[in-house]
Design a protein around this motif. Sequence first.
Motif, PDB file in Angstrom:
ATOM      1  N   CYS A 180      10.573 -41.270  51.239  1.00  0.00           N
ATOM      2  CA  CYS A 180      11.183 -41.873  52.434  1.00  0.00           C
ATOM      3  C   CYS A 180      10.188 -42.721  53.223  1.00  0.00           C
ATOM      4  N   CYS A 203       6.728 -37.745  49.828  1.00  0.00           N
ATOM      5  CA  CYS A 203       8.163 -38.015  49.909  1.00  0.00           C
ATOM      6  C   CYS A 203       8.391 -39.531  49.778  1.00  0.00           C
ATOM      7  N   CYS A 225      11.469 -36.548  57.072  1.00  0.00           N
ATOM      8  CA  CYS A 225      12.863 -36.171  56.762  1.00  0.00           C
ATOM      9  C   CYS A 225      13.035 -34.675  56.519  1.00  0.00           C
ATOM     10  N   CYS A 268       8.247 -32.811  54.038  1.00  0.00           N
ATOM     11  CA  CYS A 268       8.016 -34.145  54.585  1.00  0.00           C
ATOM     12  C   CYS A 268       8.111 -34.094  56.114  1.00  0.00           C
TER      13      CYS A 268
HETATM   14 ZN   LIG Z   1      10.769 -37.702  53.660  1.00  0.00          ZN
END
Ligand SMILES: [Zn+2]
Length: 165
Positions: A108, A106, A75, A72
């Motif tokens: 996030c 991901c 992150c 990612c």
């Molecule tokens: Zn991420």
Amino acid sequence: MPTAVHVHLQLRIVGDDGTVFTDSEILRLEKSDHRLEAVGLSISESKSLQRRLQQHVVTAQAATFVDRHRCCPTCGRHLCNKGKYPIVFRSVFGNVALSSPRFYRCGCQPADSQTFSPLTELFTGFRQVSRQNARKTQWVVYYSTLGITTSGNLARNLTKPFRVH
Ligand SMILES: [Zn+2]
């Protein structure tokens, strides 16, 4: 005294971090000097060399691009693999068959799709390049792989005879 020369062309492709992608013989020729037409490379030998060189260069570039997209970008988490499927990169020096992995995005960051294929995104970007720029790119790649430095003007002048697929 020899009556022929044996040409073994070794290709070594190394990433800027030292990763070795290719270290193998890509062409082996036995060239005699019995006939004038046997002196130097034939057109078919030249095409074979270009095709093999292109396969190795594109495969190495695809591998580095996929490696850079395994995590990612926000992150740094390693992305799960959803499998792979075959794709073909078409070029003036022949088609290159590749295995294209698909990764889960991901969690996030919000996204429109759950998965993505880095190589599809890479080659979609290539398609958006204009025809003229694509010709220049092919030539620059061609000359770069042969270790020859080209200027912008030379690359422009060398674009005319080739058709871009
Ligand atoms: Zn991420």
